[in-house]
Design an enzyme around this catalytic site. Structure first.
Site, PDB file in Angstrom:
ATOM      1  N   LYS A   1      -3.013  10.173   5.633  1.00 27.19           N
ATOM      2  CA  LYS A   1      -3.217   8.931   4.890  1.00 27.19           C
ATOM      3  C   LYS A   1      -2.499   9.017   3.546  1.00 27.19           C
ATOM      4  O   LYS A   1      -2.732   9.937   2.752  1.00 27.19           O
ATOM      5  CB  LYS A   1      -4.718   8.705   4.698  1.00 27.19           C
ATOM      6  CG  LYS A   1      -5.136   7.285   4.430  1.00 27.19           C
ATOM      7  CD  LYS A   1      -6.660   7.216   4.475  1.00 27.19           C
ATOM      8  CE  LYS A   1      -7.159   5.816   4.194  1.00 27.19           C
ATOM      9  NZ  LYS A   1      -8.645   5.799   4.126  1.00 27.19           N
TER      10      LYS A   1
ATOM     11  N   THR B   1      -2.114   3.468   3.283  1.00 30.80           N
ATOM     12  CA  THR B   1      -3.268   2.800   2.722  1.00 30.80           C
ATOM     13  C   THR B   1      -2.922   2.130   1.393  1.00 30.80           C
ATOM     14  O   THR B   1      -1.776   2.166   0.958  1.00 30.80           O
ATOM     15  CB  THR B   1      -4.423   3.817   2.547  1.00 30.80           C
ATOM     16  OG1 THR B   1      -5.613   3.133   2.150  1.00 30.80           O
ATOM     17  CG2 THR B   1      -4.072   4.877   1.507  1.00 30.80           C
TER      18      THR B   1
ATOM     19  N   GLU C   1      -6.619  12.076   3.857  1.00 33.80           N
ATOM     20  CA  GLU C   1      -5.766  11.549   2.791  1.00 33.80           C
ATOM     21  C   GLU C   1      -5.079  12.638   1.968  1.00 33.80           C
ATOM     22  O   GLU C   1      -5.685  13.658   1.613  1.00 33.80           O
ATOM     23  CB  GLU C   1      -6.603  10.666   1.858  1.00 33.80           C
ATOM     24  CG  GLU C   1      -5.775   9.883   0.866  1.00 33.80           C
ATOM     25  CD  GLU C   1      -6.346   8.506   0.588  1.00 33.80           C
ATOM     26  OE1 GLU C   1      -5.809   7.839  -0.312  1.00 33.80           O
ATOM     27  OE2 GLU C   1      -7.305   8.096   1.261  1.00 33.80           O
TER      28      GLU C   1
ATOM     29  N   ASP D   1     -15.259   3.564   8.536  1.00 35.71           N
ATOM     30  CA  ASP D   1     -14.732   3.842   7.197  1.00 35.71           C
ATOM     31  C   ASP D   1     -15.766   4.667   6.443  1.00 35.71           C
ATOM     32  O   ASP D   1     -16.470   4.168   5.558  1.00 35.71           O
ATOM     33  CB  ASP D   1     -14.446   2.521   6.479  1.00 35.71           C
ATOM     34  CG  ASP D   1     -13.633   2.715   5.200  1.00 35.71           C
ATOM     35  OD1 ASP D   1     -13.157   3.844   4.973  1.00 35.71           O
ATOM     36  OD2 ASP D   1     -13.482   1.748   4.450  1.00 35.71           O
TER      37      ASP D   1
ATOM     38  N   PHE E   1      -5.524  -4.041   2.845  1.00 31.49           N
ATOM     39  CA  PHE E   1      -6.854  -4.251   2.282  1.00 31.49           C
ATOM     40  C   PHE E   1      -7.191  -5.735   2.218  1.00 31.49           C
ATOM     41  O   PHE E   1      -6.328  -6.563   1.965  1.00 31.49           O
ATOM     42  CB  PHE E   1      -6.937  -3.622   0.896  1.00 31.49           C
ATOM     43  CG  PHE E   1      -7.158  -2.125   0.929  1.00 31.49           C
ATOM     44  CD1 PHE E   1      -6.717  -1.355   1.977  1.00 31.49           C
ATOM     45  CD2 PHE E   1      -7.812  -1.503  -0.116  1.00 31.49           C
ATOM     46  CE1 PHE E   1      -6.920   0.014   2.004  1.00 31.49           C
ATOM     47  CE2 PHE E   1      -8.026  -0.132  -0.112  1.00 31.49           C
ATOM     48  CZ  PHE E   1      -7.574   0.640   0.949  1.00 31.49           C
TER      49      PHE E   1
END
Length: 321
Positions: free
Chosen positions: A133, A157, A97, A18, A179
């Site tokens: 993403k 996400t 993303e 990450d 998450f």
């Protein structure tokens, strides 16, 4: 000699870095890597990425005359250039993303995703090495459904609830990033409780439920736990399809000799989940009914936009210098 906790974890879960820090990715040898606007903003300020930053700015100047258009082009190009560097290191996929400001616009998200894939194609990188993403809003999930049908795989996400995960499953999304740490943050603030044991951590329990729902109903979507606050959360999800972990926590796991036991497996479920189909109204009602998921989704989008804006300021300054 006992293997490190990280090496043990790799035998049961695919590890994803990450970070946008290429050196960290080389060090820990993950399967995949994932970036976001916050990570790109940090990377853009590191001296070792100044050449990529300048390449993105030069490319933008060659493609448009209007400075606002140049900023937008440079943002996308920088994301792709860093992604290309990472593709050369990891054996799997790299997540790039979409602009978080498009989180509530399906058609604009689809358009931006296609543009990113085209930029990768210009660099000789096939779309099968890339995950687009997207935030797990209704509009984002619908955009992913369209993109998946075009063979463009997506990583959904900012996912905080089983409702979002079910909608992603129904849309045929390639991968989700539920998450963990941000859910813990919300519960600690809401309850005043200062700590949770890993097996009682609300974020761990949320990802476990999603994993079990998917396995019970043979959902092909990959579950990749994300946003960890401590290594205990990570080890409590050992066996999850994938886990995306920051360099600091990767280092902690690499330096640990603790025994890692598998916690999740396809047949480990202790509860039954009915298969659910969600209309847009169902999705919005259930998400609204979940204060934590509603608040953390909105907050996550706002924070990504803040860092996107900061990066755009850096680019704008360079363009007019």
């Amino acid at each position: 000699m006992t293997a490190s906790a990280l090496e043990q974890l790799k035998t049961m879960t695919d590890i994803v870095a990450d970070t946008g820090d290429i050196e960290a990715i080389k060090r820990y040898q993950p399967l995949d890597a994932t970036t976001n606007p916050s990570l790109l903003y940090k990377a853009a300020q590191m001296p070792q990425y100044s050449d990529l930053f300048q390449q993105a700015v030069a490319y933008a100047k060659s493609q448009a005359e209007d400075v606002n258009q140049q900023v937008d082009i440079a943002m996308d190009k920088l994301s792709v250039l860093i992604g290309c560097e990472i593709v050369n290191i990891v054996p799997g996929k790299v997540s790039t993303e979409v602009d978080a400001r498009l989180s509530f616009n399906t058609s604009a998200t689809v358009k931006k995703a296609r543009q990113l894939i085209a930029l990768y194609d210009e660099q000789g990188i096939s779309k099968d090495r890339i995950l687009i993403k997207i935030a797990s809003t209704w509009e984002g999930i619908k955009a992913a459904e369209i993109l998946e049908q075009e063979g463009i795989n997506c990583n959904l996400t900012l996912l905080f609830s089983l409702t979002q995960a079910i909608a992603c499953a129904n849309a045929g999304v390639f991968l989700i990033s539920p998450f963990v740490g941000r859910i813990l943050d919300w519960y600690k603030k809401d309850t005043g409780k200062t700590s949770y044991e890993p097996q009682e951590d609300p974020g761990v329990l949320s990802v476990s439920d999603i994993y079990q729902y998917y396995k019970q109903h043979d959902v092909n979507t990959i579950v990749m736990g994300a946003s960890f606050r401590n290594s205990g959360e990570i080890l409590a999800l050992a066996g999850c399809d994938r886990l995306t972990i920051s360099p600091d926590l990767l280092a902690e796991l690499q330096n640990s000799k603790d025994i890692v036991n598998r916690q999740l497996s396809p047949d480990s479920s202790s509860q039954h989940f009915d298969r659910v189909q969600l209309s847009e109204a169902d999705f919005r009602y259930q998400l609204n009914d979940n204060a934590m998921a509603t608040e953390k989704l909105a907050e996550g989008i706002r924070n990504f936009i803040k860092d996107q804006n900061k990066l755009e300021v850096l680019i704008h300054e360079q363009l007019i210098a």
